[in-house]
Design a protein around this motif. Structure first.
Motif, PDB file in Angstrom:
ATOM      1  N   GLY A 108      17.377  22.793  36.542  1.00  0.00           N
ATOM      2  CA  GLY A 108      18.561  23.640  36.521  1.00  0.00           C
ATOM      3  C   GLY A 108      18.707  24.157  38.000  1.00  0.00           C
ATOM      4  N   GLN A 109      19.168  25.247  38.110  1.00  0.00           N
ATOM      5  CA  GLN A 109      19.544  25.695  39.475  1.00  0.00           C
ATOM      6  C   GLN A 109      18.849  26.897  39.785  1.00  0.00           C
ATOM      7  N   PRO A 110      17.378  26.768  40.199  1.00  0.00           N
ATOM      8  CA  PRO A 110      16.764  28.026  40.491  1.00  0.00           C
ATOM      9  C   PRO A 110      17.029  28.872  41.593  1.00  0.00           C
ATOM     10  N   GLY A 111      16.896  30.287  41.810  1.00  0.00           N
ATOM     11  CA  GLY A 111      17.373  30.990  42.818  1.00  0.00           C
ATOM     12  C   GLY A 111      18.686  31.633  42.680  1.00  0.00           C
ATOM     13  N   ARG A 112      19.647  31.416  41.519  1.00  0.00           N
ATOM     14  CA  ARG A 112      20.694  32.223  41.202  1.00  0.00           C
ATOM     15  C   ARG A 112      20.647  33.435  41.151  1.00  0.00           C
ATOM     16  N   GLU A 164      17.626  37.831  38.990  1.00  0.00           N
ATOM     17  CA  GLU A 164      17.329  36.453  39.214  1.00  0.00           C
ATOM     18  C   GLU A 164      17.583  35.594  37.883  1.00  0.00           C
ATOM     19  N   MET A 165      18.445  34.811  37.900  1.00  0.00           N
ATOM     20  CA  MET A 165      18.762  34.108  36.451  1.00  0.00           C
ATOM     21  C   MET A 165      17.698  32.719  36.380  1.00  0.00           C
ATOM     22  N   LYS A 166      17.372  32.877  35.048  1.00  0.00           N
ATOM     23  CA  LYS A 166      16.830  31.431  34.484  1.00  0.00           C
ATOM     24  C   LYS A 166      17.234  30.291  35.104  1.00  0.00           C
ATOM     25  N   PRO A 167      16.701  29.274  35.651  1.00  0.00           N
ATOM     26  CA  PRO A 167      17.207  28.148  36.270  1.00  0.00           C
ATOM     27  C   PRO A 167      18.102  27.337  35.523  1.00  0.00           C
ATOM     28  N   SER A 202      18.294  38.178  28.029  1.00  0.00           N
ATOM     29  CA  SER A 202      18.490  36.679  27.677  1.00  0.00           C
ATOM     30  C   SER A 202      18.587  35.774  28.708  1.00  0.00           C
ATOM     31  N   ALA A 203      18.971  36.035  30.010  1.00  0.00           N
ATOM     32  CA  ALA A 203      19.165  35.331  31.160  1.00  0.00           C
ATOM     33  C   ALA A 203      18.508  35.351  32.279  1.00  0.00           C
TER      34      ALA A 203
END
Length: 301
Positions: free
Chosen positions: A157-161, A260-263, A298-299
């Protein structure tokens, strides 16, 4: 009363008659779990002398002593990938429930290589394999994916968002507000949810242009620094809205969540053709349906 009594007796007979089948299913599940554990032990005992061979570790309790609150667990130590895979066997496995997998870095030294994003991706990979064999003893087959595991090819995914969510009680000039909001988002995904205000005969809103109330804004940034810069712009921009006299002014906002969002969580508006979209809602239930999937519960990581 006679009919009521007959119905109760019939329901009781149904419950009693179904009890043997439930016990039979439980006994069958227990037999399956014991057999699978024996097969796994034997398999890992055969390969234990090989270089970098995976190791079987029984955690317990034994299958006959397992309960819903304390199910049987074991771990596979995968030295090649510096991983420990913990497997939990629910009491209704395999007939009703799949095994539960958990991936962890073998030790702290592996953390630079095995991140939490890797752990989540490996768990998802194992869970996916289990879905192909519902109602079957499938653990050994699922674990085969570790043989050809390539950490560099995992979908992380996209870690760090980072996601910022805030509320503005009243927006006097929605056209000015959305223009400023879009500029602050700077191309990042941003959604806003609003209620309209009827103000044709309200002197308080004589300078208002399509005013809104209870406006909620969600913006996703690619990293924490951009998220901080975004919120700073929102707070300090002197022309985010127009005041009651029609002059540019700042907005009064309340921060709802920053996290921080899940990747692998999708950005807000990911299904839209535009990264910047607004949605009108009329009730609290409407708002919950729109926003709940994007909240930290959730996110968030």
């Amino acid at each position: 009363r006679k009919h009521v009594s007959e119905r109760k007796q019939k329901a009781h007979r149904t419950q009693v008659s179904s009890l043997p089948f439930l016990l039979l299913a439980m006994d069958h599940n227990q037999t399956e779990r014991i057999a699978e554990l024996k097969a796994l032990r034997l398999h890992y005992r055969r390969i234990e002398k090989d270089d970098d061979a995976d190791v079987f570790e029984f955690i317990g309790p034994k299958v006959p002593s397992a309960t819903d609150d304390n199910p049987t667990r074991f771990a596979i130590v995968c030295k090649r990938h510096d991983l420990r895979i913990t497997v939990t066997l629910p009491r209704d496995y395999p007939s009703q429930s799949p095994p539960i997998f958990k991936a962890d870095a073998l030790n702290a030294c592996c953390r630079p290589i095995i991140t939490s994003a890797h752990e989540d991706a490996i768990k998802e990979l194992l869970d996916e394999q289990a879905t192909y064999m519902p109602g079957m003893a499938c653990i050994q087959t699922c674990l085969l994916v570790l043989d050809d595991l390539d950490l560099s090819s995992l979908d992380l995914g996209q870690p760090g968002r980072c996601r910022s969510i805030f509320k503005v009680d009243v927006v006097n000039n929605s056209k000015q507000f959305t223009k400023s909001l879009k500029n602050a988002a700077n191309g990042n995904s941003c959604a806003y949810y609003y209620r309209t205000i009827e103000c044709q005969n309200n002197a308080k809103f004589s300078f208002a242009v399509d005013p809104w109330r209870a406006v909620y804004v969600i913006c996703d940034a690619p990293n924490k620094r951009e998220a901080v810069d975004y919120m700073k712009t929102i707070r300090t921009d002197g022309s985010m809205d127009m005041d009651m006299l029609g002059k540019p002014g700042r907005i009064q906002l309340t921060v709802i969540e920053e996290f921080e969002m899940k990747p692998k969580v999708k950005n807000v508006n990911s299904t839209s053709s535009s990264p910047f979209e607004g949605y009108e809602y009329r009730t609290d239930n409407d708002l919950d349906e729109l926003m709940n999937p994007f909240l930290a519960t959730s996110a968030g990581v």
